[in-house]
Design a protein around this motif. Structure first.
Motif, PDB file in Angstrom:
ATOM      1  N   GLN B  58       0.842  -1.209   0.000  1.00  0.00           N
ATOM      2  CA  GLN B  58       0.000   0.000   0.000  1.00  0.00           C
ATOM      3  C   GLN B  58       0.873   1.253   0.000  1.00  0.00           C
ATOM      4  O   GLN B  58       0.601   2.212  -0.725  1.00  0.00           O
ATOM      5  N   ILE B  59       1.935   1.219   0.808  1.00  0.00           N
ATOM      6  CA  ILE B  59       2.808   2.406   0.895  1.00  0.00           C
ATOM      7  C   ILE B  59       3.488   2.678  -0.453  1.00  0.00           C
ATOM      8  O   ILE B  59       3.679   3.830  -0.853  1.00  0.00           O
ATOM      9  N   ALA B  60       3.790   1.616  -1.180  1.00  0.00           N
ATOM     10  CA  ALA B  60       4.481   1.777  -2.473  1.00  0.00           C
ATOM     11  C   ALA B  60       3.624   2.493  -3.514  1.00  0.00           C
ATOM     12  O   ALA B  60       4.130   2.982  -4.528  1.00  0.00           O
ATOM     13  N   GLN B  69      -6.506  14.553  -3.413  1.00  0.00           N
ATOM     14  CA  GLN B  69      -7.824  15.189  -3.316  1.00  0.00           C
ATOM     15  C   GLN B  69      -8.517  14.695  -2.057  1.00  0.00           C
ATOM     16  O   GLN B  69      -8.330  13.542  -1.645  1.00  0.00           O
ATOM     17  N   GLU B  70      -9.343  15.562  -1.477  1.00  0.00           N
ATOM     18  CA  GLU B  70     -10.208  15.125  -0.382  1.00  0.00           C
ATOM     19  C   GLU B  70     -11.247  14.206  -1.019  1.00  0.00           C
ATOM     20  O   GLU B  70     -11.859  14.555  -2.048  1.00  0.00           O
ATOM     21  N   ALA B  71     -11.456  13.016  -0.429  1.00  0.00           N
ATOM     22  CA  ALA B  71     -12.148  11.957  -1.169  1.00  0.00           C
ATOM     23  C   ALA B  71     -13.646  12.174  -1.326  1.00  0.00           C
ATOM     24  O   ALA B  71     -14.228  11.731  -2.320  1.00  0.00           O
ATOM     25  N   THR B  72     -14.299  12.831  -0.382  1.00  0.00           N
ATOM     26  CA  THR B  72     -15.756  12.950  -0.494  1.00  0.00           C
ATOM     27  C   THR B  72     -16.172  14.024  -1.498  1.00  0.00           C
ATOM     28  O   THR B  72     -17.152  13.853  -2.223  1.00  0.00           O
ATOM     29  N   ARG B 138      -7.880  16.197  13.287  1.00  0.00           N
ATOM     30  CA  ARG B 138      -9.018  15.797  12.447  1.00  0.00           C
ATOM     31  C   ARG B 138      -8.632  14.599  11.584  1.00  0.00           C
ATOM     32  O   ARG B 138      -7.491  14.441  11.191  1.00  0.00           O
ATOM     33  N   GLY B 139      -9.619  13.790  11.280  1.00  0.00           N
ATOM     34  CA  GLY B 139      -9.416  12.705  10.330  1.00  0.00           C
ATOM     35  C   GLY B 139      -9.565  13.240   8.913  1.00  0.00           C
ATOM     36  O   GLY B 139     -10.227  14.257   8.699  1.00  0.00           O
ATOM     37  N   ILE B 140      -8.902  12.594   7.982  1.00  0.00           N
ATOM     38  CA  ILE B 140      -9.033  13.038   6.590  1.00  0.00           C
ATOM     39  C   ILE B 140      -9.027  11.814   5.674  1.00  0.00           C
ATOM     40  O   ILE B 140      -8.233  10.886   5.849  1.00  0.00           O
ATOM     41  N   LEU B 141      -9.972  11.806   4.757  1.00  0.00           N
ATOM     42  CA  LEU B 141     -10.076  10.730   3.761  1.00  0.00           C
ATOM     43  C   LEU B 141      -9.607  11.319   2.434  1.00  0.00           C
ATOM     44  O   LEU B 141     -10.156  12.324   1.977  1.00  0.00           O
ATOM     45  N   PHE B 142      -8.543  10.739   1.869  1.00  0.00           N
ATOM     46  CA  PHE B 142      -7.979  11.365   0.665  1.00  0.00           C
ATOM     47  C   PHE B 142      -7.692  10.322  -0.418  1.00  0.00           C
ATOM     48  O   PHE B 142      -7.555   9.126  -0.136  1.00  0.00           O
ATOM     49  N   THR B 143      -7.634  10.813  -1.630  1.00  0.00           N
ATOM     50  CA  THR B 143      -7.311   9.931  -2.758  1.00  0.00           C
ATOM     51  C   THR B 143      -6.127  10.509  -3.529  1.00  0.00           C
ATOM     52  O   THR B 143      -5.904  11.719  -3.551  1.00  0.00           O
ATOM     53  N   GLY B 144      -5.368   9.599  -4.136  1.00  0.00           N
ATOM     54  CA  GLY B 144      -4.287   9.974  -5.046  1.00  0.00           C
ATOM     55  C   GLY B 144      -4.432   9.089  -6.278  1.00  0.00           C
ATOM     56  O   GLY B 144      -5.436   8.379  -6.418  1.00  0.00           O
ATOM     57  N   PRO B 145      -3.418   9.099  -7.154  1.00  0.00           N
ATOM     58  CA  PRO B 145      -3.514   8.286  -8.379  1.00  0.00           C
ATOM     59  C   PRO B 145      -3.571   6.792  -8.041  1.00  0.00           C
ATOM     60  O   PRO B 145      -2.558   6.188  -7.714  1.00  0.00           O
ATOM     61  N   GLY B 146      -4.768   6.222  -8.062  1.00  0.00           N
ATOM     62  CA  GLY B 146      -4.929   4.788  -7.858  1.00  0.00           C
ATOM     63  C   GLY B 146      -5.049   4.338  -6.418  1.00  0.00           C
ATOM     64  O   GLY B 146      -5.049   3.138  -6.154  1.00  0.00           O
ATOM     65  N   ALA B 148      -6.711   5.281  -2.202  1.00  0.00           N
ATOM     66  CA  ALA B 148      -7.517   6.090  -1.278  1.00  0.00           C
ATOM     67  C   ALA B 148      -7.230   5.610   0.137  1.00  0.00           C
ATOM     68  O   ALA B 148      -7.299   4.410   0.408  1.00  0.00           O
ATOM     69  N   PHE B 149      -6.901   6.522   1.026  1.00  0.00           N
ATOM     70  CA  PHE B 149      -6.585   6.166   2.409  1.00  0.00           C
ATOM     71  C   PHE B 149      -7.298   7.133   3.352  1.00  0.00           C
ATOM     72  O   PHE B 149      -7.631   8.261   2.978  1.00  0.00           O
TER      73      PHE B 149
END
Lengths: 171, 163
Positions: B58-60, B69-72, B138-146, B148-149
């Motif tokens: 996952q880290i890779a 991006q913020e996921a929601t 605060r918690g944050i749900l984020f996405t990157g290329p391919g 989401a964490f």
């Protein structure tokens, strides 16, 4: 020598005493109306604003079990908010290891939790005391022992419990 | 019919009433001053997000330079400028020694990202893209290329746009 008020009741022969009295009365009524209007506007500008005396206060809060990065995010001089209300300025920060009560295996003991801290904040603000209730910054009810919700500064958010109020002036 | 003429007294009374009406109109139509929160600044800020319990695979997925991006709301929250990893840990109670200890979780890691973004700063908050609240704790749900964490926002470096 010329009289100040002549036989027709005019001052200096020009202004009637009665006329001036009526003008003074109208002015008093208008000023009274403006004063009442301004005072009622001040009192209703915040619907929750009480009319009690606002006095300086310092209060102590505890944040229990937070990690090192929360500690690093708190600095002297930061403005503290509760919801939308500004509830003071941080003027003191003390940190010590967080201890947790552990039960089990036939024993009860306090254990120091690694990388968890108990932070004590000293906050400077103003308070209104009304019938035993303390309103911080004329808006937010607070009392010792209550955990009123999520406090925040610009940089961090946390839950805290109020431990003590110190009034700089007798209320 | 006797013609009515205004004398000085009448004019004075009318003047005082008009003055009072003018003052009343002014007071009633004053524009309130803008709230302090409306004062804001634009700038750049660097903040830290920690994502626990990850596998090396996952880290890779995450690379320096990724746009997040913020996921929601799919709102831009910045670019990854550094990645650090360390073994994940959990607290355990040692009843014999009466101690609470940190023990590593085998095969699990904590990823710490430093992210740089444009921010809007008010008295009370720092916002990425003017919309996403960046605040430690605060918690944050984020996405990157391919990927989401969900992670924890640890803090924002001081001395940036807000100073």
């Amino acid at each position: 020598m010329r009289k100040l008020i002549d036989e027709k009741g005019r001052i200096g022969g020009k202004f009637s005493v009665i006329d001036l009295g009526v003008l003074a009365l109208i002015l008093v009524i208008l000023l009274g109306g403006a004063f009442t209007f301004l005072r009622s506007e001040q009192e209703t500008s915040g619907s929750e604003t009480p009319t009690g005396r606002n006095i300086p206060v310092r209060y102590m809060m505890e944040i229990a079990g937070v990690r090192d990065w929360t500690v690093r995010n708190i600095e002297l001089g930061d403005t503290l908010f509760l919801g939308e209300f500004e509830v003071g300025t941080i003027i003191g920060v003390e940190t010590e290891p967080h201890r947790q009560l552990v039960t089990g295996d036939g024993a009860v003991w306090w254990g120091e939790v690694p990388n968890r801290y108990l932070v004590t904040l000293e906050i400077e603000s103003t308070a209104t005391v009304l019938e035993g209730r303390i309103l911080i910054a004329r808006s937010v009810p607070m009392s010792v022992g209550n955990s009123t919700g999520a406090f925040h500064t610009r940089y961090t958010a946390f839950h805290a419990t109020v431990r003590e109020f110190i009034f700089d002036e007798e209320s | 019919m006797k013609k009515k003429r205004l004398n000085g007294f009448d004019i004075a009374v009318i003047g005082v009433i008009l003055l009072g009406a003018g003052v009343w109109f002014f007071l009633a139509n004053r524009t309130p001053p803008p709230p302090e929160e409306a004062i804001f600044a634009e700038g750049r800020a660097t903040y830290t997000v920690e994502v626990p319990h990850l596998t090396p695979l996952q880290i890779a997925q995450v690379q320096v330079g990724d746009q997040l991006q913020e996921a929601t709301g799919l709102i831009p929250i910045g670019q990854v400028i550094s990645i650090e990893t360390r073994p994940d840990e959990i607290t355990v109670n040692d009843y014999e020694a009466q101690e609470i200890r940190l023990m590593p979780i085998e095969g699990r890691y904590v990823m710490t990202l430093m992210i740089e973004t444009d921010v809007t700063v008010t008295d009370e908050a720092i916002l990425a893209d003017g919309r996403v609240l960046l605040r430690g704790g605060r918690g944050i749900l984020f996405t990157g290329p391919g990927y989401a964490f969900s992670g924890n926002l640890l803090g924002i470096e001081r001395g940036g746009a807000e100073e």
